[in-house]
Design an enzyme around this catalytic site. Structure first.
Site, mmCIF file in Angstrom:
data_model
loop_
_atom_site.group_PDB
_atom_site.id
_atom_site.type_symbol
_atom_site.label_atom_id
_atom_site.label_comp_id
_atom_site.label_asym_id
_atom_site.label_seq_id
_atom_site.Cartn_x
_atom_site.Cartn_y
_atom_site.Cartn_z
ATOM 1 N N LYS A 1 0.852 -1.189 0.000
ATOM 2 C CA LYS A 1 0.000 0.000 0.000
ATOM 3 C C LYS A 1 0.885 1.235 0.000
ATOM 4 C CE LYS A 1 -1.769 2.820 2.810
ATOM 5 N NZ LYS A 1 -1.843 4.022 1.907
ATOM 6 N N GLU B 1 9.791 1.575 10.815
ATOM 7 C CA GLU B 1 10.830 2.604 10.677
ATOM 8 C C GLU B 1 10.101 3.929 10.708
ATOM 9 O OE1 GLU B 1 12.767 5.542 9.194
ATOM 10 O OE2 GLU B 1 12.858 4.389 7.330
ATOM 11 N N GLU C 1 9.325 16.194 15.298
ATOM 12 C CA GLU C 1 9.721 16.060 13.891
ATOM 13 C C GLU C 1 8.845 16.965 13.025
ATOM 14 O OE1 GLU C 1 10.978 12.429 10.998
ATOM 15 O OE2 GLU C 1 8.972 12.317 11.861
#
Length: 490
Positions: A175, A250, A385
Site C-alpha cells: 500500500k 521505521e 519532527e
C-alpha cells in the site's frame, strides 16, 4: 484526460468499486495528474486472501533461491530499461529534484540486485548437538507480508520492502501513500512483465486509515512492515496484536548533527546543508538539529546562513534546482504551523519561514530554507519532527554537553559528528543513541548496511542481511541419527 489508477490483485489490474477518490497532484504546479480510488475494506481483504492463498500454494515460496533470484534480476532489468520514466514520475508526483529522483531509482535497481545476489549465499547452520543428534537451523519465509510505505521516497521505500520480502519467498500486499502512488503503479506494471507468478505481488491504493488499518488488523497477514510517522506506527503496532503478527517499523527522527571546534568548517557547513535540505527536509534521517561547539558557533552560523540563502529552490524538472517542492498543501501548512510555534517559543528566525510566492514558483508548494537559532532543548521545534526544510542550531560547551543534548529526545534514528580528531569523533558517535550514524559526512549509506533506529524511531531493520531476516522465520530441525527407544518411562 486524467488518469484513473487501478489496483493490481492476483496478476490483474482491477478498478475499485469505491466512490471516494484521492487526487494525485504535481506539487510543483498543484495540478491534478491522476486520480486514485480509496480501495474498500472488502477489496483489501481480497488482496490479502489472494496473497495468502498464493503463498500456501508454494508457487513462489517453494522455488529454489536461485529461481527467485532470477526473477528479482529481471525486475531490476525492467526498471533499468524504464529508469527515465520512473525518474520523471517521481519528480512529478513527489516534487523532488531530478538529481534526487535519479539517485533513488538507481538505489532501487541496486536493491533488487543486492537481494538477488544475497540469495546465492546461505544462512543455514548445522551442528552436532550430541553424539547421535544432528541439528539444522534453517530460514523460512514468514508468509503474507503487508507493506505500507510513505510519500517521501515512494519508489525506494517500496523496493526496500518488496525486494527482501520476495527474496525470502513471501507474498506481498503493497500500500503506497495515497498521495504518491505513481511509481508504485509503474513498478507493478514492470513486475507484471516478468515471470513473477500471479498473486505473489498485490497492490492496493487508498487511505492508511482504511486500507492500512485492514492490513494491520488482518489475521491472514503474518508481518506488517511500515515506514512513516511514530504516531501512525504506534497505531499499527496496536492493530497488529490481533494475531501477534511480526511488526517492522521505521518511524520518525529528530537527528543531531554535532560539529566540534576542530571540524573543517567548510566541510561541516556543506554536509549540514545537505543533511537538512536534501529532499526539502522531508527525510526521516534529516539532520534537523545542528549542535555547534561554542568556539566556532558564530562563524558557523554566519557561513551557514549565507550558504542557505544561495540554495536554488525550483521544480524538479529544472536541471539547476537544488531543492524541490513540499509534497502537499496539507504538509506545507503543517510546516508553517511549526514556524509560528518556533516564534512563539522565543526562538530567533534567522532565515526563511515562508512559502515562496514569487515568480514561477508561486503556483507550486515551495518553501524557503529556514533556520532557527537561540533555541533550547525544551522547545517543540527542537523536540518534534517537522519533516520540512527547517533546522535549529544550538550551542554546546564540551563532549558531555553535546551528548546530553543530542540524546535528549524521544527519537533515535540518526546522528553525525564532525571533528578532525578521529578518536573523539568515534568516542562520541558510540554514545549517540541512534541506529544510523556518520563521522564527517551525512546521509551517505549503502543497501548492504542495516537501516533503522532506537527508541521511538522504530523496531527492526531494513536493508542488508538484517532486512532479509525481517521477512524470515528461524526454525530448528533436530535429527536422531540412531533412533531407538528412549526408555524415559519404565
Amino acid at each position: 484526460m486524467t488518469r484513473h489508477l487501478k489496483m493490481y490483485i492476483n496478476g490483474e489490474w482491477v478498478a475499485s468499486s469505491s466512490e471516494t477518490t484521492v487526487n494525485v497532484i504535481d506539487p510543483a504546479t498543484q495540478e491534478v495528474i491522476a486520480v486514485a480510488s480509496n480501495t474498500t475494506k472488502e477489496e483489501t481483504e481480497e488482496a490479502i486472501k489472494t496473497a495468502k492463498r498464493t503463498f500456501e500454494s508454494g508457487v513462489w515460496s517453494d522455488l529454489l533461491p536461485q529461481e527467485r533470484a532470477s526473477v528479482l534480476r529481471k525486475i531490476a532489468e525492467k526498471m533499468e530499461d524504464n529508469e527515465n520514466t520512473l525518474i520523471d514520475l517521481e519528480v512529478q508526483n513527489n516534487g523532488k529534484t531530478k538529481r534526487e529522483a535519479d539517485s533513488d531509482v538507481q538505489d532501487a535497481i541496486n536493491c533488487f540486485r543486492y537481494y538477488a545476489d544475497l540469495l546465492n549465499t546461505t544462512s543455514d547452520q548445522t551442528y552436532e548437538a550430541s553424539e547421535d543428534l544432528q541439528t539444522l537451523i534453517v530460514k523460512e519465509p514468514i508468509g503474507t507480508a503487508g507493506l505500507i510505505v510513505p510519500w517521501n521516497f515512494p519508489l525506494l521505500m517500496s523496493v526496500w520492502k518488496i525486494a527482501p520480502a520476495l527474496a525470502a519467498g513471501n507474498t506481498i500486499i503493497l500500500k503506497p501513500a495515497e498521495i504518491t502512488p505513481l511509481t508504485a503503479v509503474k513498478l507493478f506494471e514492470l513486475m507484471d512483465e516478468t515471470d513473477l507468478p500471479k498473486g505473489v505481488a498485490n497492490l492496493i491504493l487508498g487511505l492508511g486509515s482504511e486500507a492500512g488499518q485492514t492490513i494491520s488488523e488482518s489475521k491472514d497477514v503474518d508481518i506488517v512492515s511500515f515506514t512513516g510517522s511514530t504516531a501512525v506506527g504506534r497505531h499499527i503496532m496496536k492493530a497488529a496484536t490481533g494475531n501477534m503478527k511480526k511488526v517492522s517499523l521505521e518511524m520518525g527522527g529528530k537527528s543531531p548533527n554535532i560539529i566540534f571546534d576542530d571540524a573543517d568548517l567548510d566541510t561541516a557547513v556543506d554536509y549540514a546543508l545537505f543533511g537538512i535540505y536534501m529532499g526539502a527536509g522531508q527525510v526521516c534521517t534529516s539532520g534537523s538539529r545542528i549542535l555547534v561547539q561554542e568556539g566556532i558557533y558564530d562563524k558557523f552560523v554566519k557561513n551557514y546562513i549565507e550558504r542557505a540563502k544561495a540554495i536554488k529552490v525550483g521544480p524538479g524538472h529544472d536541471e539547476n534546482a537544488e531543492m524541490g517542492a513540499i509534497v502537499s498543501q496539507k504538509h506545507l501548512e503543517n510546516i508553517l504551523e511549526y514556524v509560528q510555534i518556533g516564534k512563539e517559543e522565543g526562538a530567533h528566525l534567522a532565515l526563511g519561514g515562508s512559502k515562496i510566492k514569487s515568480g514561477e514558483l508561486e503556483k507550486g508548494l515551495f518553501f524557503e530554507p529556514t533556520i532557527f537559532t537561540n533555541v533550547t532543548n525544551d522547545m517543540r521545534i527542537v523536540q518534534e519532527e517537522i519533516f520540512g526544510p527547517i533546522v535549529t542550531i544550538q550551542k554546546f560547551k564540551d563532549e558531555d554537553d553535546a551528548i546530553k543534548t543530542a540524546n535528549d529526545t524521544d527519537y533515535g534514528l540518526a546522528g553525525a559528528v564532525f571533528s578532525k580528531d578521529q578518536n573523539k569523533a568515534l568516542r562520541l558517535i558510540k554514545k549517540i543513541r541512534a541506529g544510523i550514524t556518520w563521522v564527517n559526512t551525512y546521509h551517505l549509506t549503502d543497501e548492504q548496511a542495516p537501516w533503522g533506529g532506537y527508541k521511538q524511531s522504530g523496531i527492526g531493520r531494513s536493508l542488508g542481511t538484517y532486512g532479509l531476516d525481517e521477512y524470515q522465520e528461524t526454525k530448528q530441525i533436530n535429527i536422531n541419527l540412531a533412533p531407538e527407544p528412549i526408555h524415559w518411562f519404565e
